[in-house]
Motif scaffolding. Structure first.
Motif, mmCIF file in Angstrom:
data_model
loop_
_atom_site.group_PDB
_atom_site.id
_atom_site.type_symbol
_atom_site.label_atom_id
_atom_site.label_comp_id
_atom_site.label_asym_id
_atom_site.label_seq_id
_atom_site.Cartn_x
_atom_site.Cartn_y
_atom_site.Cartn_z
ATOM 1 N N ASN A 192 1.354 0.824 5.884
ATOM 2 C CA ASN A 192 0.423 1.763 6.504
ATOM 3 C C ASN A 192 -0.890 1.549 5.741
ATOM 4 O O ASN A 192 -1.185 2.250 4.790
ATOM 5 C CB ASN A 192 0.945 3.195 6.344
ATOM 6 C CG ASN A 192 -0.066 4.219 6.820
ATOM 7 O OD1 ASN A 192 -1.005 3.898 7.549
ATOM 8 N ND2 ASN A 192 0.119 5.472 6.402
ATOM 9 N N ALA B 23 -7.582 4.568 0.392
ATOM 10 C CA ALA B 23 -6.434 4.678 1.299
ATOM 11 C C ALA B 23 -6.866 4.749 2.761
ATOM 12 O O ALA B 23 -6.036 4.616 3.659
ATOM 13 C CB ALA B 23 -5.614 5.921 0.944
ATOM 14 N N ASP C 232 0.902 -1.317 -4.769
ATOM 15 C CA ASP C 232 -0.369 -0.617 -4.527
ATOM 16 C C ASP C 232 -1.360 -1.074 -5.589
ATOM 17 O O ASP C 232 -0.967 -1.383 -6.723
ATOM 18 C CB ASP C 232 -0.207 0.908 -4.580
ATOM 19 C CG ASP C 232 -1.242 1.614 -3.708
ATOM 20 O OD1 ASP C 232 -0.873 2.174 -2.654
ATOM 21 O OD2 ASP C 232 -2.449 1.591 -4.079
ATOM 22 N N CYS C 233 -2.632 -1.120 -5.215
ATOM 23 C CA CYS C 233 -3.615 -1.538 -6.212
ATOM 24 C C CYS C 233 -4.069 -0.341 -7.052
ATOM 25 O O CYS C 233 -4.725 -0.523 -8.076
ATOM 26 C CB CYS C 233 -4.796 -2.247 -5.557
ATOM 27 S SG CYS C 233 -5.634 -1.220 -4.380
ATOM 28 N N SER D 119 -3.051 -6.419 -5.635
ATOM 29 C CA SER D 119 -3.591 -6.409 -4.288
ATOM 30 C C SER D 119 -2.602 -7.066 -3.319
ATOM 31 O O SER D 119 -2.234 -8.242 -3.491
ATOM 32 C CB SER D 119 -4.928 -7.144 -4.266
ATOM 33 O OG SER D 119 -5.496 -7.024 -2.988
ATOM 34 N N TRP D 120 -2.132 -6.267 -2.369
ATOM 35 C CA TRP D 120 -1.209 -6.728 -1.320
ATOM 36 C C TRP D 120 -0.095 -7.629 -1.870
ATOM 37 O O TRP D 120 0.679 -7.190 -2.685
ATOM 38 C CB TRP D 120 -1.978 -7.393 -0.189
ATOM 39 C CG TRP D 120 -3.089 -6.521 0.387
ATOM 40 C CD1 TRP D 120 -4.399 -6.863 0.581
ATOM 41 C CD2 TRP D 120 -2.981 -5.156 0.849
ATOM 42 N NE1 TRP D 120 -5.107 -5.812 1.131
ATOM 43 C CE2 TRP D 120 -4.277 -4.756 1.307
ATOM 44 C CE3 TRP D 120 -1.944 -4.228 0.927
ATOM 45 C CZ2 TRP D 120 -4.543 -3.479 1.825
ATOM 46 C CZ3 TRP D 120 -2.208 -2.961 1.442
ATOM 47 C CH2 TRP D 120 -3.490 -2.609 1.876
ATOM 48 N N GLY E 142 0.859 -1.191 0.000
ATOM 49 C CA GLY E 142 0.000 0.000 0.000
ATOM 50 C C GLY E 142 0.890 1.233 0.000
ATOM 51 O O GLY E 142 0.822 2.085 0.881
ATOM 52 N N THR E 143 1.739 1.333 -1.014
ATOM 53 C CA THR E 143 2.828 2.334 -0.991
ATOM 54 C C THR E 143 2.344 3.767 -1.192
ATOM 55 O O THR E 143 3.023 4.717 -0.807
ATOM 56 C CB THR E 143 3.921 1.932 -2.008
ATOM 57 O OG1 THR E 143 5.109 2.655 -1.726
ATOM 58 C CG2 THR E 143 3.501 2.214 -3.452
HETATM 59 C C1 LIG Z 1 -3.111 4.705 4.262
HETATM 60 S S1 LIG Z 1 -2.589 4.669 2.585
HETATM 61 C C2 LIG Z 1 -0.837 4.651 2.827
HETATM 62 C C3 LIG Z 1 -0.059 5.283 1.715
HETATM 63 C C4 LIG Z 1 1.439 5.440 2.020
HETATM 64 N N1 LIG Z 1 2.047 4.159 2.307
HETATM 65 C C5 LIG Z 1 1.631 6.387 3.191
HETATM 66 O O1 LIG Z 1 1.954 5.909 4.291
HETATM 67 O O2 LIG Z 1 1.468 7.600 3.012
HETATM 68 C C6 LIG Z 1 -3.002 3.018 2.122
HETATM 69 C C7 LIG Z 1 -2.609 2.620 0.714
HETATM 70 O O3 LIG Z 1 -3.044 1.264 0.518
HETATM 71 C C8 LIG Z 1 -3.498 1.123 -0.794
HETATM 72 N N2 LIG Z 1 -4.380 -0.057 -0.850
HETATM 73 C C9 LIG Z 1 -5.661 -0.197 -0.440
HETATM 74 N N3 LIG Z 1 -6.116 -1.439 -0.677
HETATM 75 C C10 LIG Z 1 -5.077 -2.117 -1.251
HETATM 76 C C11 LIG Z 1 -4.916 -3.458 -1.732
HETATM 77 N N4 LIG Z 1 -5.900 -4.346 -1.669
HETATM 78 N N5 LIG Z 1 -3.721 -3.802 -2.252
HETATM 79 C C12 LIG Z 1 -2.707 -2.907 -2.337
HETATM 80 N N6 LIG Z 1 -2.797 -1.625 -1.901
HETATM 81 C C13 LIG Z 1 -3.966 -1.241 -1.358
HETATM 82 C C14 LIG Z 1 -4.204 2.429 -1.107
HETATM 83 O O4 LIG Z 1 -4.307 2.643 -2.488
HETATM 84 C C15 LIG Z 1 -3.268 3.426 -0.389
HETATM 85 O O5 LIG Z 1 -2.293 3.911 -1.270
#
Ligand SMILES: C[S@@+](CC[C@H](N)C(=O)[O-])C[C@H]1O[C@@H](n2cnc3c(N)ncnc32)[C@H](O)[C@@H]1O
Length: 297
Positions: A200, A224, A154-155, A182-183, A131-132
């Motif tokens: 995060n 997010a 990130d998705c 996804s993840w 979730g970058t």
């Molecule tokens: C809270 S944000 C954190 C962003 C960054 N890492 C930061 O700390 O500022 C969560 C991130 O998880 C991503 N996300 C949500 N569901 C996801 C999934 N199933 N697989 C991958 N990434 C995902 C979102 O797109 C978002 O960019």
């Protein structure tokens, strides 16, 4: 585009009154003027710029005022208006397609560095940032630990494109691999090999999102933020799946919302795959992170 110091001072004075009326921190005006007029903190604080005959602006004063009105009336965060945010030593690009990285998240890098000091085997090899978003954590890790490769997932395609642009600007592209999915899904080939996972993830209970500040609720991506009914959907999943991907002795570290620590500790203990789970406070003493190690054989 040039204006006189006194013109800009008058604009700033009016903007300050508006900020107070709209309940927005007036310091944001200085931040805006630093970015748009290149003024330094001292001349803003002492208002010495007022006597400068000419100040170069990156945009006409009318456009600056339009930006400011968007900040006031639409509650659009200043970081989205400027397109950048400071984070650790970086100036990161942000768009409304990514979460604005928060100052407390900077601590994730310090917690990893602290752990690596006592567990030097973690200082090289492959790490993941799940979730970058803007890439903040991945960039911070890659910069702080020169022997590691970071796999950043990130998705959201929009988030990934911002993260990749940030990596290019900071000359860190050779140290970070980016994946859309996804993840863990794009990382199948790395099962059992990873030294560390940081994330995060979205952790806000769905029903709380409409009650967040309008800057967050109306402008930051819900993908997010939204962690499902109890906010723990993603965290539960990451606890269940990480042991397949991390090596024995690998490090697991997540950010969470205040109040979620006990539930996360329970899940880690119930899983049976983790040792020494710990709740970690932020700099103000609030419980914001949980770490653990994957059981060693
Ligand atoms: C809270 S944000 C954190 C962003 C960054 N890492 C930061 O700390 O500022 C969560 C991130 O998880 C991503 N996300 C949500 N569901 C996801 C999934 N199933 N697989 C991958 N990434 C995902 C979102 O797109 C978002 O960019």
């Amino acid at each position: 585009m040039w204006v006189s110091g006194s013109q800009l001072w008058l604009w700033q004075k009016k903007a300050r009154e508006e900020a107070i009326a709209f309940n927005i921190p007036p310091q944001e005006i200085n931040w805006l003027l630093r970015a748009v007029a290149g003024l330094d903190g001292l001349s803003l604080r002492l208002e010495t710029y007022k006597t400068q005959p000419r100040i170069e602006l990156k945009m006409p004063l009318s456009e600056l005022n339009e930006l400011w009105q968007q900040r006031l009336c639409d509650r659009l965060p200043l970081q989205y208006l400027l397109g950048t945010t400071p984070w650790r030593q970086f100036e990161l690009k942000v768009t409304p397609g990514v979460l604005i990285p928060r100052p407390e998240t900077e601590l994730i890098i310090d917690l990893v560095l602290e752990t690596v000091e006592t567990h030097p085997h973690l200082a090289s090899g492959d790490w993941v940032d799940l979730g970058t978003g803007s890439g903040a954590i991945a960039l911070g890790l890659a910069q702080a630990l020169p022997q590691i490769t970071v796999h950043a997932v990130d998705c959201s395609p929009e988030a990934l494109s911002v993260a990749q642009e940030n990596a290019q600007t900071l000359h860190l592209t050779s140290r970070i691999k980016f994946y859309q999915g996804s993840w863990w899904e794009p990382l199948e080939g790395l099962q059992g090999t990873l030294k560390g996972m940081v994330s995060n993830p979205p952790y806000i209970p769905s029903a709380e999102i409409p009650h967040l500040q309008p800057e967050v609720a109306h402008h930051e991506p819900h993908l997010a933020l939204d962690g499902g009914i109890d906010g723990l959907n993603a965290l539960r999943y990451l606890i269940k799946t990480a042991p397949t991907y991390l090596e024995a002795g690998g490090f697991w570290l997540v950010e969470m919302m205040v109040g979620q620590g006990a539930a996360i500790l329970n899940l880690l203990t119930e899983s049976g795959h983790y040792q020494t789970p710990k709740i970690r406070p932020d700099l103000t003493g609030r419980e914001r992170f949980v770490s653990a190690f994957i059981n060693s054989p």
